[in-house]
Scaffold this motif. Structure first.
Motif, PDB file in Angstrom:
ATOM      1  N   LYS A 241       0.826  -1.207   0.000  1.00  0.00           N
ATOM      2  CA  LYS A 241       0.000   0.000   0.000  1.00  0.00           C
ATOM      3  C   LYS A 241       0.863   1.262   0.000  1.00  0.00           C
ATOM      4  O   LYS A 241       0.521   2.271  -0.627  1.00  0.00           O
ATOM      5  CB  LYS A 241      -0.911   0.014   1.225  1.00  0.00           C
ATOM      6  CG  LYS A 241      -1.946  -1.092   1.271  1.00  0.00           C
ATOM      7  CD  LYS A 241      -3.068  -0.854   0.288  1.00  0.00           C
ATOM      8  CE  LYS A 241      -4.184  -1.866   0.460  1.00  0.00           C
ATOM      9  NZ  LYS A 241      -5.263  -1.675  -0.558  1.00  0.00           N
ATOM     10  N   LEU A 242       2.002   1.214   0.712  1.00  0.00           N
ATOM     11  CA  LEU A 242       2.864   2.397   0.823  1.00  0.00           C
ATOM     12  C   LEU A 242       3.720   2.617  -0.419  1.00  0.00           C
ATOM     13  O   LEU A 242       4.271   3.703  -0.606  1.00  0.00           O
ATOM     14  CB  LEU A 242       3.761   2.274   2.055  1.00  0.00           C
ATOM     15  CG  LEU A 242       3.041   2.410   3.401  1.00  0.00           C
ATOM     16  CD1 LEU A 242       3.981   2.016   4.535  1.00  0.00           C
ATOM     17  CD2 LEU A 242       2.546   3.835   3.604  1.00  0.00           C
ATOM     18  N   ALA A 243       3.861   1.591  -1.278  1.00  0.00           N
ATOM     19  CA  ALA A 243       4.639   1.705  -2.522  1.00  0.00           C
ATOM     20  C   ALA A 243       6.020   2.297  -2.258  1.00  0.00           C
ATOM     21  O   ALA A 243       6.417   3.299  -2.854  1.00  0.00           O
ATOM     22  CB  ALA A 243       3.878   2.547  -3.550  1.00  0.00           C
ATOM     23  N   LEU A 266      14.601  -2.130   4.974  1.00  0.00           N
ATOM     24  CA  LEU A 266      15.174  -3.021   3.971  1.00  0.00           C
ATOM     25  C   LEU A 266      14.621  -2.724   2.577  1.00  0.00           C
ATOM     26  O   LEU A 266      15.298  -2.946   1.570  1.00  0.00           O
ATOM     27  CB  LEU A 266      14.896  -4.475   4.345  1.00  0.00           C
ATOM     28  CG  LEU A 266      15.475  -4.940   5.688  1.00  0.00           C
ATOM     29  CD1 LEU A 266      15.190  -6.412   5.916  1.00  0.00           C
ATOM     30  CD2 LEU A 266      16.972  -4.672   5.752  1.00  0.00           C
ATOM     31  N   ALA A 267      13.390  -2.196   2.522  1.00  0.00           N
ATOM     32  CA  ALA A 267      12.791  -1.852   1.225  1.00  0.00           C
ATOM     33  C   ALA A 267      13.324  -0.530   0.678  1.00  0.00           C
ATOM     34  O   ALA A 267      13.198  -0.253  -0.516  1.00  0.00           O
ATOM     35  CB  ALA A 267      11.276  -1.775   1.349  1.00  0.00           C
ATOM     36  N   ALA A 268      13.901   0.306   1.553  1.00  0.00           N
ATOM     37  CA  ALA A 268      14.431   1.619   1.143  1.00  0.00           C
ATOM     38  C   ALA A 268      15.893   1.728   1.557  1.00  0.00           C
ATOM     39  O   ALA A 268      16.244   2.542   2.407  1.00  0.00           O
ATOM     40  CB  ALA A 268      13.606   2.737   1.765  1.00  0.00           C
ATOM     41  N   PRO A 315       8.311  13.251   5.400  1.00  0.00           N
ATOM     42  CA  PRO A 315       8.247  11.868   4.923  1.00  0.00           C
ATOM     43  C   PRO A 315       7.694  11.752   3.506  1.00  0.00           C
ATOM     44  O   PRO A 315       6.887  12.568   3.063  1.00  0.00           O
ATOM     45  CB  PRO A 315       7.279  11.220   5.915  1.00  0.00           C
ATOM     46  CG  PRO A 315       6.315  12.332   6.224  1.00  0.00           C
ATOM     47  CD  PRO A 315       7.131  13.616   6.202  1.00  0.00           C
ATOM     48  N   ASP A 316       8.137  10.709   2.816  1.00  0.00           N
ATOM     49  CA  ASP A 316       7.509  10.334   1.549  1.00  0.00           C
ATOM     50  C   ASP A 316       6.328   9.409   1.797  1.00  0.00           C
ATOM     51  O   ASP A 316       5.342   9.437   1.060  1.00  0.00           O
ATOM     52  CB  ASP A 316       8.529   9.631   0.644  1.00  0.00           C
ATOM     53  CG  ASP A 316       9.661  10.558   0.245  1.00  0.00           C
ATOM     54  OD1 ASP A 316       9.397  11.551  -0.446  1.00  0.00           O
ATOM     55  OD2 ASP A 316      10.815  10.296   0.654  1.00  0.00           O
ATOM     56  N   PRO A 339       2.036  17.305   2.000  1.00  0.00           N
ATOM     57  CA  PRO A 339       0.634  17.075   1.613  1.00  0.00           C
ATOM     58  C   PRO A 339       0.447  15.863   0.710  1.00  0.00           C
ATOM     59  O   PRO A 339      -0.665  15.346   0.603  1.00  0.00           O
ATOM     60  CB  PRO A 339       0.257  18.372   0.886  1.00  0.00           C
ATOM     61  CG  PRO A 339       1.240  19.391   1.384  1.00  0.00           C
ATOM     62  CD  PRO A 339       2.510  18.649   1.622  1.00  0.00           C
ATOM     63  N   ASN A 340       1.522  15.416   0.047  1.00  0.00           N
ATOM     64  CA  ASN A 340       1.425  14.282  -0.871  1.00  0.00           C
ATOM     65  C   ASN A 340       1.989  12.995  -0.287  1.00  0.00           C
ATOM     66  O   ASN A 340       2.224  12.025  -1.019  1.00  0.00           O
ATOM     67  CB  ASN A 340       2.144  14.606  -2.180  1.00  0.00           C
ATOM     68  CG  ASN A 340       1.493  15.759  -2.920  1.00  0.00           C
ATOM     69  OD1 ASN A 340       0.274  15.777  -3.099  1.00  0.00           O
ATOM     70  ND2 ASN A 340       2.293  16.726  -3.347  1.00  0.00           N
ATOM     71  N   ALA A 341       2.237  12.984   1.028  1.00  0.00           N
ATOM     72  CA  ALA A 341       2.767  11.780   1.663  1.00  0.00           C
ATOM     73  C   ALA A 341       1.790  10.624   1.498  1.00  0.00           C
ATOM     74  O   ALA A 341       0.570  10.795   1.617  1.00  0.00           O
ATOM     75  CB  ALA A 341       3.033  12.038   3.146  1.00  0.00           C
ATOM     76  N   ARG A 342       2.313   9.445   1.224  1.00  0.00           N
ATOM     77  CA  ARG A 342       1.506   8.233   1.153  1.00  0.00           C
ATOM     78  C   ARG A 342       1.310   7.713   2.577  1.00  0.00           C
ATOM     79  O   ARG A 342       2.277   7.528   3.309  1.00  0.00           O
ATOM     80  CB  ARG A 342       2.199   7.179   0.281  1.00  0.00           C
ATOM     81  CG  ARG A 342       2.536   7.693  -1.117  1.00  0.00           C
ATOM     82  CD  ARG A 342       3.160   6.627  -1.996  1.00  0.00           C
ATOM     83  NE  ARG A 342       4.420   6.114  -1.491  1.00  0.00           N
ATOM     84  CZ  ARG A 342       5.599   6.692  -1.665  1.00  0.00           C
ATOM     85  NH1 ARG A 342       5.695   7.865  -2.321  1.00  0.00           N
ATOM     86  NH2 ARG A 342       6.703   6.144  -1.198  1.00  0.00           N
ATOM     87  N   ILE A 343       0.070   7.473   2.968  1.00  0.00           N
ATOM     88  CA  ILE A 343      -0.246   7.088   4.346  1.00  0.00           C
ATOM     89  C   ILE A 343      -0.963   5.746   4.344  1.00  0.00           C
ATOM     90  O   ILE A 343      -1.878   5.525   3.531  1.00  0.00           O
ATOM     91  CB  ILE A 343      -1.133   8.143   5.032  1.00  0.00           C
ATOM     92  CG1 ILE A 343      -0.428   9.497   5.077  1.00  0.00           C
ATOM     93  CG2 ILE A 343      -1.501   7.696   6.454  1.00  0.00           C
ATOM     94  CD1 ILE A 343      -1.302  10.615   5.636  1.00  0.00           C
ATOM     95  N   CYS A 344      -0.547   4.863   5.246  1.00  0.00           N
ATOM     96  CA  CYS A 344      -1.264   3.616   5.490  1.00  0.00           C
ATOM     97  C   CYS A 344      -1.448   3.484   6.994  1.00  0.00           C
ATOM     98  O   CYS A 344      -0.473   3.534   7.753  1.00  0.00           O
ATOM     99  CB  CYS A 344      -0.496   2.418   4.937  1.00  0.00           C
ATOM    100  SG  CYS A 344      -1.321   0.828   5.223  1.00  0.00           S
ATOM    101  N   ILE A 345      -2.687   3.345   7.414  1.00  0.00           N
ATOM    102  CA  ILE A 345      -3.028   3.260   8.834  1.00  0.00           C
ATOM    103  C   ILE A 345      -3.533   1.854   9.128  1.00  0.00           C
ATOM    104  O   ILE A 345      -4.376   1.321   8.391  1.00  0.00           O
ATOM    105  CB  ILE A 345      -4.105   4.297   9.205  1.00  0.00           C
ATOM    106  CG1 ILE A 345      -3.633   5.705   8.843  1.00  0.00           C
ATOM    107  CG2 ILE A 345      -4.447   4.207  10.692  1.00  0.00           C
ATOM    108  CD1 ILE A 345      -4.731   6.752   8.927  1.00  0.00           C
ATOM    109  N   SER A 346      -3.017   1.263  10.197  1.00  0.00           N
ATOM    110  CA  SER A 346      -3.458  -0.058  10.616  1.00  0.00           C
ATOM    111  C   SER A 346      -4.424   0.083  11.788  1.00  0.00           C
ATOM    112  O   SER A 346      -4.143   0.813  12.747  1.00  0.00           O
ATOM    113  CB  SER A 346      -2.250  -0.904  11.030  1.00  0.00           C
ATOM    114  OG  SER A 346      -2.659  -2.120  11.623  1.00  0.00           O
TER     115      SER A 346
END
Length: 400
Positions: A241-243, A266-268, A315-316, A339-346
């Motif tokens: 989801k965060l890409a 590890l992904a970045a 943050p990105d 304002p364009n940050a990608r957000i994923c909330i659990s």
């Protein structure tokens, strides 16, 4: 006509026969002052201490008939100013040729009796460089750093040591190819405190490599204690989801055990992750998991959001795993910074789900909710029963 010549270590002895002949036949020689002072016998005294492309073009325009030569240290094809000048010469229709020289990477490899074709080559000469990221993405290969300006072997080793890589084996080559040549061996921790000659290069070896695989490490790979942990399947979905991109700056708010933080790091490998957590036990687990996975680009921020977010870089992308009732304030802070940050909330509770959707829609975002219900098998005699984990909601926001 101009000939671009690599002078290797800058001494006459390191010139190729072609380079020597070109210099002795040139009517004008350009280059850095220290190189002009080291020219071999038989060269013209018509010399100008300049090497910036605009200055070189001006000198050639002032004397278009002269057979000129421009000298560079090292090799013309290894982080050399020749790369910038050549297209400009061609654009102005100026005839040119290139005579390569010995590079510092060749000189170091020869001095220690090794081949260098497997080395990762990095320039820290007058440009920004992240030695930690370069070493962690080298796949276990030695990393060669061309140093200069503000970046020295000591400054690079200091940053490696600060990231927990102080035990890495390093070599420093001083004054390569010259009478004053020295090869020094040690660790990053030791060399962070030393001074080196201005003409130095660094080779870093034996850096622990983080595991490389698709997101979703097994739960048992992490130190857990009694702190709740985002499970494998949810972590994998959250990263999707965060890409995440290799160079992203990432926040993990309410990081818990740090399992998501580690996966993000590890992904970045060329970016940085900030794990924000206020529980002391959880902070200890984050440190342990950071060390276990060699996630050197992960920084623990001890404190409660949103106050703990104040000094972090924009943050990105952000994963929000817990806010202790401060969902709206955390989302406000994230979107104020980017304002364009990608957000994923659990979310596990319906109240948290409602608060997440409200916080995102208040900023004009379309909230998308995904429910993940995972069941795992448990043996019961000769049978296997499916045991359900709590369903999890992942909430993301997208601009209309």
């Amino acid at each position: 006509m101009i000939t671009l010549i690599g002078m290797g270590s800058g001494t006459p002895e390191s010139l190729t026969a072609q380079g020597l002949a070109a210099l002795q036949n040139a009517g004008l020689i350009l280059g850095a002052k220290r190189l002009l002072e080291q020219l071999p016998q038989g060269c013209t005294e018509h010399r100008k201490a300049l090497y910036q492309p605009e200055d070189v073009l001006a000198a050639l325009a002032a004397d278009p008939e002269v057979d000129a030569a421009l000298v560079y240290s090292g090799d013309t094809g290894f982080y050399s100013g020749a790369a910038q000048l050549l297209p400009m010469l061609r654009a102005f229709g100026i005839s040119c040729r290139v005579l390569p020289g010995l590079s510092s990477v060749q000189l170091l490899a020869a001095a220690v009796g090794r081949s260098w074709q497997e080395w990762k080559l990095v320039s820290a000469h007058g440009c920004a460089c992240d030695p930690v990221a370069e070493c962690l993405t080298a796949g276990g290969k030695p990393v060669f750093f061309l140093t200069g300006g503000a970046e020295t072997p000591a400054s690079l080793c200091g940053r490696l040591a600060a990231a927990g890589l102080g035990d890495a084996h390093v070599l420093v080559g001083e004054e390569l190819g010259r009478a004053e040549e020295k090869i020094l061996f040690g660790t990053a921790q030791e060399f962070a405190q030393k001074q080196f000659a201005s003409l130095s290069v660094l080779l870093v070896e034996h850096v622990p490599q983080p595991p490389r695989r698709v997101p979703g490490f097994p739960d048992e790979a992490f130190h857990r204690g009694e702190v709740p942990m985002t499970k494998q399947e949810v972590r994998a979905a959250a990263l999707a989801k965060l890409a995440v991109q290799p160079g992203d700056t990432l926040w993990d708010v309410g990081a818990g055990t740090g399992s998501v933080s580690v996966e993000l790091a590890l992904a970045a490998p060329l970016g940085h992750v900030y794990a924000v957590e206020c529980d002391p036990e959880a902070c200890g687990l984050i440190r342990q998991n950071r060390e276990t996975f060699h996630a050197c680009n992960l920084t623990l921020v001890e404190g409660r959001a949103p106050a703990a977010l104040a000094d972090l870089p924009a943050p990105d992308a952000v994963f929000i795993g817990g806010t202790k009732g401060g969902m709206e304030a955390v989302v406000d802070t994230v979107l104020a910074r980017n304002p364009n940050a990608r957000i994923c909330i659990s979310a596990i509770a319906l109240e948290t789900l409602s608060a997440a959707v409200a916080a995102l829609t208040a900023h004009g975002l379309d909230a998308e909710v995904t429910q993940i219900a995972v069941s795992r098998t448990r043996p019961a005699g000769r049978l296997h029963l499916l045991m359900a984990n709590n369903p999890i909601f992942l909430i993301t926001g997208e601009r209309k």
